[in-house]
Design a protein around this motif. Structure first.
Motif, PDB file in Angstrom:
ATOM      1  N   GLN A 121       0.688  -1.196  -0.023  1.00  0.00           N
ATOM      2  CA  GLN A 121       0.060   0.046   0.055  1.00  0.00           C
ATOM      3  C   GLN A 121       0.954   1.126  -0.011  1.00  0.00           C
ATOM      4  O   GLN A 121       0.570   2.238  -0.804  1.00  0.00           O
ATOM      5  CB  GLN A 121      -0.884  -0.076   1.320  1.00  0.00           C
ATOM      6  N   LEU A 122       1.916   1.054   0.605  1.00  0.00           N
ATOM      7  CA  LEU A 122       2.822   2.283   0.870  1.00  0.00           C
ATOM      8  C   LEU A 122       3.630   2.762  -0.541  1.00  0.00           C
ATOM      9  O   LEU A 122       3.575   3.728  -1.127  1.00  0.00           O
ATOM     10  CB  LEU A 122       3.990   2.336   1.876  1.00  0.00           C
ATOM     11  N   ARG A 123       3.925   1.422  -1.046  1.00  0.00           N
ATOM     12  CA  ARG A 123       4.527   1.528  -2.490  1.00  0.00           C
ATOM     13  C   ARG A 123       3.883   2.154  -3.560  1.00  0.00           C
ATOM     14  O   ARG A 123       4.030   3.109  -4.135  1.00  0.00           O
ATOM     15  CB  ARG A 123       4.907   0.040  -2.703  1.00  0.00           C
ATOM     16  N   VAL A 124       2.700   1.767  -3.563  1.00  0.00           N
ATOM     17  CA  VAL A 124       1.682   2.261  -4.477  1.00  0.00           C
ATOM     18  C   VAL A 124       1.463   3.807  -4.147  1.00  0.00           C
ATOM     19  O   VAL A 124       1.218   4.658  -5.251  1.00  0.00           O
ATOM     20  CB  VAL A 124       0.153   1.440  -4.339  1.00  0.00           C
ATOM     21  N   THR A 125       1.283   4.041  -2.848  1.00  0.00           N
ATOM     22  CA  THR A 125       0.923   5.653  -2.631  1.00  0.00           C
ATOM     23  C   THR A 125       2.168   6.635  -3.070  1.00  0.00           C
ATOM     24  O   THR A 125       2.101   7.792  -3.566  1.00  0.00           O
ATOM     25  CB  THR A 125       0.630   5.854  -1.007  1.00  0.00           C
ATOM     26  N   ARG A 126       3.449   6.037  -2.559  1.00  0.00           N
ATOM     27  CA  ARG A 126       4.811   6.828  -3.053  1.00  0.00           C
ATOM     28  C   ARG A 126       4.619   6.777  -4.575  1.00  0.00           C
ATOM     29  O   ARG A 126       4.794   7.892  -5.193  1.00  0.00           O
ATOM     30  CB  ARG A 126       5.880   6.059  -2.685  1.00  0.00           C
ATOM     31  N   ILE A 127       4.399   5.903  -5.392  1.00  0.00           N
ATOM     32  CA  ILE A 127       4.238   5.815  -6.812  1.00  0.00           C
ATOM     33  C   ILE A 127       3.240   6.944  -7.162  1.00  0.00           C
ATOM     34  O   ILE A 127       3.631   7.729  -8.169  1.00  0.00           O
ATOM     35  CB  ILE A 127       3.941   4.516  -7.364  1.00  0.00           C
ATOM     36  N   MET A 128       2.209   7.095  -6.771  1.00  0.00           N
ATOM     37  CA  MET A 128       1.252   8.104  -6.912  1.00  0.00           C
ATOM     38  C   MET A 128       1.570   9.398  -6.665  1.00  0.00           C
ATOM     39  O   MET A 128       1.366  10.476  -7.380  1.00  0.00           O
ATOM     40  CB  MET A 128      -0.072   7.728  -6.528  1.00  0.00           C
ATOM     41  N   ILE A 129       2.399   9.626  -5.578  1.00  0.00           N
ATOM     42  CA  ILE A 129       2.873  11.139  -5.281  1.00  0.00           C
ATOM     43  C   ILE A 129       4.248  11.183  -6.218  1.00  0.00           C
ATOM     44  O   ILE A 129       4.107  12.532  -6.664  1.00  0.00           O
ATOM     45  CB  ILE A 129       3.544  10.862  -3.821  1.00  0.00           C
ATOM     46  N   ASP A 130       4.834  10.363  -6.759  1.00  0.00           N
ATOM     47  CA  ASP A 130       5.987  10.512  -7.667  1.00  0.00           C
ATOM     48  C   ASP A 130       5.237  10.834  -9.067  1.00  0.00           C
ATOM     49  O   ASP A 130       5.822  11.754  -9.929  1.00  0.00           O
ATOM     50  CB  ASP A 130       6.660   9.471  -7.839  1.00  0.00           C
ATOM     51  N   ALA A 131       4.097  10.408  -9.302  1.00  0.00           N
ATOM     52  CA  ALA A 131       3.382  10.614 -10.740  1.00  0.00           C
ATOM     53  C   ALA A 131       3.217  12.290 -11.208  1.00  0.00           C
ATOM     54  O   ALA A 131       3.727  12.331 -12.300  1.00  0.00           O
ATOM     55  CB  ALA A 131       2.037   9.878 -10.897  1.00  0.00           C
ATOM     56  N   PHE A 132       3.195  12.922 -10.433  1.00  0.00           N
ATOM     57  CA  PHE A 132       2.686  14.214 -10.798  1.00  0.00           C
ATOM     58  C   PHE A 132       3.185  15.323  -9.550  1.00  0.00           C
ATOM     59  O   PHE A 132       2.957  14.867  -8.488  1.00  0.00           O
ATOM     60  CB  PHE A 132       1.222  14.690 -11.011  1.00  0.00           C
ATOM     61  N   GLU A 133       3.591  16.450  -9.860  1.00  0.00           N
ATOM     62  CA  GLU A 133       3.544  17.657  -9.070  1.00  0.00           C
ATOM     63  C   GLU A 133       2.151  18.331  -9.209  1.00  0.00           C
ATOM     64  O   GLU A 133       2.256  19.002 -10.151  1.00  0.00           O
ATOM     65  CB  GLU A 133       4.851  18.522  -8.919  1.00  0.00           C
ATOM     66  N   LEU A 134       1.160  18.125  -8.609  1.00  0.00           N
ATOM     67  CA  LEU A 134      -0.293  18.372  -8.890  1.00  0.00           C
ATOM     68  C   LEU A 134      -0.252  19.876  -9.140  1.00  0.00           C
ATOM     69  O   LEU A 134      -1.025  20.238 -10.306  1.00  0.00           O
ATOM     70  CB  LEU A 134      -1.253  17.970  -8.016  1.00  0.00           C
ATOM     71  N   GLU A 135       0.425  20.743  -8.704  1.00  0.00           N
ATOM     72  CA  GLU A 135       0.173  22.035  -8.659  1.00  0.00           C
ATOM     73  C   GLU A 135       0.694  22.576  -9.895  1.00  0.00           C
ATOM     74  O   GLU A 135       0.531  23.589 -10.951  1.00  0.00           O
ATOM     75  CB  GLU A 135       0.799  22.941  -7.567  1.00  0.00           C
ATOM     76  N   LYS A 136       1.794  21.907 -10.452  1.00  0.00           N
ATOM     77  CA  LYS A 136       2.595  22.300 -11.539  1.00  0.00           C
ATOM     78  C   LYS A 136       2.109  21.407 -13.002  1.00  0.00           C
ATOM     79  O   LYS A 136       2.063  22.049 -14.190  1.00  0.00           O
ATOM     80  CB  LYS A 136       4.108  22.087 -11.564  1.00  0.00           C
ATOM     81  N   ASP A 137       1.853  20.057 -12.735  1.00  0.00           N
ATOM     82  CA  ASP A 137       1.380  19.136 -14.050  1.00  0.00           C
ATOM     83  C   ASP A 137       0.170  19.048 -14.279  1.00  0.00           C
ATOM     84  O   ASP A 137      -0.286  18.499 -15.482  1.00  0.00           O
ATOM     85  CB  ASP A 137       1.968  17.768 -13.432  1.00  0.00           C
ATOM     86  N   VAL A 138      -1.218  19.308 -13.400  1.00  0.00           N
ATOM     87  CA  VAL A 138      -2.049  19.239 -13.780  1.00  0.00           C
ATOM     88  C   VAL A 138      -2.835  21.018 -14.066  1.00  0.00           C
ATOM     89  O   VAL A 138      -3.055  21.375 -12.889  1.00  0.00           O
ATOM     90  CB  VAL A 138      -2.994  18.649 -12.590  1.00  0.00           C
ATOM     91  N   GLU A 139      -3.242  21.173 -15.403  1.00  0.00           N
ATOM     92  CA  GLU A 139      -3.721  22.374 -15.589  1.00  0.00           C
ATOM     93  C   GLU A 139      -5.187  22.650 -15.090  1.00  0.00           C
ATOM     94  O   GLU A 139      -5.717  23.561 -14.564  1.00  0.00           O
ATOM     95  CB  GLU A 139      -3.608  22.831 -16.998  1.00  0.00           C
ATOM     96  N   SER A 140      -5.920  21.662 -15.329  1.00  0.00           N
ATOM     97  CA  SER A 140      -7.270  21.797 -14.998  1.00  0.00           C
ATOM     98  C   SER A 140      -7.693  21.636 -13.561  1.00  0.00           C
ATOM     99  O   SER A 140      -7.295  20.799 -12.695  1.00  0.00           O
ATOM    100  CB  SER A 140      -8.167  20.610 -15.515  1.00  0.00           C
ATOM    101  N   LEU A 141      -8.145  22.781 -13.161  1.00  0.00           N
ATOM    102  CA  LEU A 141      -8.369  22.899 -11.422  1.00  0.00           C
ATOM    103  C   LEU A 141      -9.315  22.024 -11.130  1.00  0.00           C
ATOM    104  O   LEU A 141      -9.067  21.340  -9.889  1.00  0.00           O
ATOM    105  CB  LEU A 141      -9.099  24.508 -11.100  1.00  0.00           C
ATOM    106  N   PRO A 142     -10.547  21.573 -11.810  1.00  0.00           N
ATOM    107  CA  PRO A 142     -11.360  20.590 -11.274  1.00  0.00           C
ATOM    108  C   PRO A 142     -10.847  19.188 -11.153  1.00  0.00           C
ATOM    109  O   PRO A 142     -10.861  18.596 -10.224  1.00  0.00           O
ATOM    110  CB  PRO A 142     -12.595  20.657 -12.121  1.00  0.00           C
ATOM    111  N   LEU A 143      -9.737  18.893 -12.223  1.00  0.00           N
ATOM    112  CA  LEU A 143      -9.198  17.609 -12.084  1.00  0.00           C
ATOM    113  C   LEU A 143      -7.907  17.567 -11.075  1.00  0.00           C
ATOM    114  O   LEU A 143      -7.872  16.671 -10.255  1.00  0.00           O
ATOM    115  CB  LEU A 143      -8.578  17.284 -13.363  1.00  0.00           C
ATOM    116  N   ARG A 144      -7.364  18.699 -10.822  1.00  0.00           N
ATOM    117  CA  ARG A 144      -6.534  18.671  -9.904  1.00  0.00           C
ATOM    118  C   ARG A 144      -7.157  18.628  -8.315  1.00  0.00           C
ATOM    119  O   ARG A 144      -6.580  18.067  -7.572  1.00  0.00           O
ATOM    120  CB  ARG A 144      -5.666  20.154  -9.967  1.00  0.00           C
ATOM    121  N   ALA A 145      -8.242  19.011  -8.248  1.00  0.00           N
ATOM    122  CA  ALA A 145      -9.111  19.090  -7.009  1.00  0.00           C
ATOM    123  C   ALA A 145      -9.058  17.511  -6.545  1.00  0.00           C
ATOM    124  O   ALA A 145      -9.107  17.206  -5.670  1.00  0.00           O
ATOM    125  CB  ALA A 145     -10.458  19.987  -6.997  1.00  0.00           C
TER     126      ALA A 145
END
Length: 363
Positions: free
Chosen positions: A258-282
């Motif tokens: 579970q911890l491994r998967v969560t870290r992979i998801m954390i690594d996938a994007f820096e949400l503030e920079k990589d996800v432009e759509s505000l609803p999607l980022r939320a």
């Protein structure tokens, strides 16, 4: 590469599921009548050794050679079985159906009619709530459908639907998404991705790891430009099988995964920079918060001596990798509730989890 005549690839990961796989395949075949020349089913035997899973899927492939393909591989886990299905997929759309689950046959017909409309006519189908048909440049990237928790041993069903979270029967982008309630997160059971979207997102699930379905429904989302909610109860998710990965005792024993998967998801994007759509980022921020919450709670339930240290390190890792959204996640109600320190904090966190468990009836 996708082929113009194949509407959908059904990938069925199989690991010691001889008791269940026949029913799963039967529901897919029965639900796709009239479309058999336009679908394919890829049965992936992930190194089954304890039963006759391999023989079952070979039998299905012999009986339906133009529709069903059986693939045998060394054990790599659920994620690697999904990877294998995706590598071999030739359909416009890609659907994962676990071998102990099944599909509603009438809903399958509606889904196929919908995607045929997108692929063949470049039109969104009319629905009860939307009588007009929309022109589309290409098939939509993501179709969301409902799923049903089938609590077979309790004789209960619990549907999960996306009303109010997504407009029904319209091709939209993320700007049209509303607020998703806690029970409305988009799970593997509810997604039908366009195959090329998954490939464009370079999706590769880790081997020998449970809970990779969270990666599957998180990492491709920024690659989705258009989506469509089809309000049908399609996927039937079997709950209650012994040793099931979502069983609480099983989740505690697999906390490292579970911890491994969560870290992979954390690594996938820096949400503030990589996800432009505000609803999607939320939405993605809330989903990641849920993953942080689950990891934190099950660390404490594991009663490991280093549980609190591991929890602190996980939240510090989030802060390092996603500093923009960290304050919102850490200071929100869930973040505060699962980071309380000391014996009293541990007791309060677990008590809060137990209350939520009774209210939302999970695990």
């Amino acid at each position: 590469m996708t082929k113009n005549n194949i509407l959908i690839t059904f990938a069925v990961p199989c690991y010691n599921v001889a008791t269940y796989v026949d029913h799963c395949v039967e529901t897919i075949l029965d639900g796709t009548k009239g479309y058999h020349e336009r679908i394919e089913i890829i049965l992936v035997d992930d190194g089954s050794t304890k039963d006759e899973t391999a023989q079952h899927i070979d039998s299905w492939a012999r009986e339906h050679p133009s529709i069903i393909k059986a693939i045998h591989q060394e054990n790599g886990g659920h994620g690697e079985a999904v990877n294998t299905g995706l590598r071999n997929a030739s359909g416009y759309y890609f659907k994962v159906v676990d071998a102990d689950d099944w599909l509603d046959e009438a809903a399958t017909q509606e889904v196929l009619a919908c995607i045929a409309s997108f692929v063949d006519e470049k039109l969104a189908p009319a629905t009860e709530n939307n009588l007009h048909r929309q022109e589309v440049d290409e098939p939509v990237d993501l179709i969301v459908t409902n799923y049903v928790y089938e609590k077979v041993f309790e004789g209960k069903q619990q549907p999960v639907r996306y009303k109010k979270a997504l407009p029904e029967g319209l091709v939209v982008d993320w700007s049209a998404a509303g607020a998703f309630k806690l029970h409305q997160y988009i799970l593997m059971h509810s997604v039908l991705y366009r195959t090329e979207v998954l490939r464009a997102a370079a999706l590769e699930l880790p081997k020998h790891t449970f809970y990779v379905d969270n990666i599957y429904v998180y990492v491709p989302l920024p690659s989705v430009s258009s989506l469509y909610y089809l309000n049908v109860d399609w996927y039937r998710y079997f709950i209650g099988r012994e040793g099931q990965s979502v069983n609480e005792k099983t989740m505690v024993s697999r906390i490292d995964q579970q911890l491994r998967v969560t870290r992979i998801m954390i690594d996938a994007f820096e949400l503030e920079k990589d996800v432009e759509s505000l609803p999607l980022r939320a939405y993605m921020t809330n989903y990641l918060t849920m993953m942080m919450t689950i990891s934190s709670v099950f660390l404490l339930l594991s009663k490991r001596e280093d549980a609190e240290q591991q929890r602190t390190e996980l939240w510090d890792y989030l802060k390092e990798k996603n500093p923009g959204v960290y304050p919102r996640m850490r200071n929100g109600a869930l973040g505060r509730g699962v980071t309380l320190k000391g014996p009293v904090g541990r007791t309060l966190t677990i008590a809060g989890y137990r209350i939520a468990q009774k209210i939302f009836k999970f695990n």
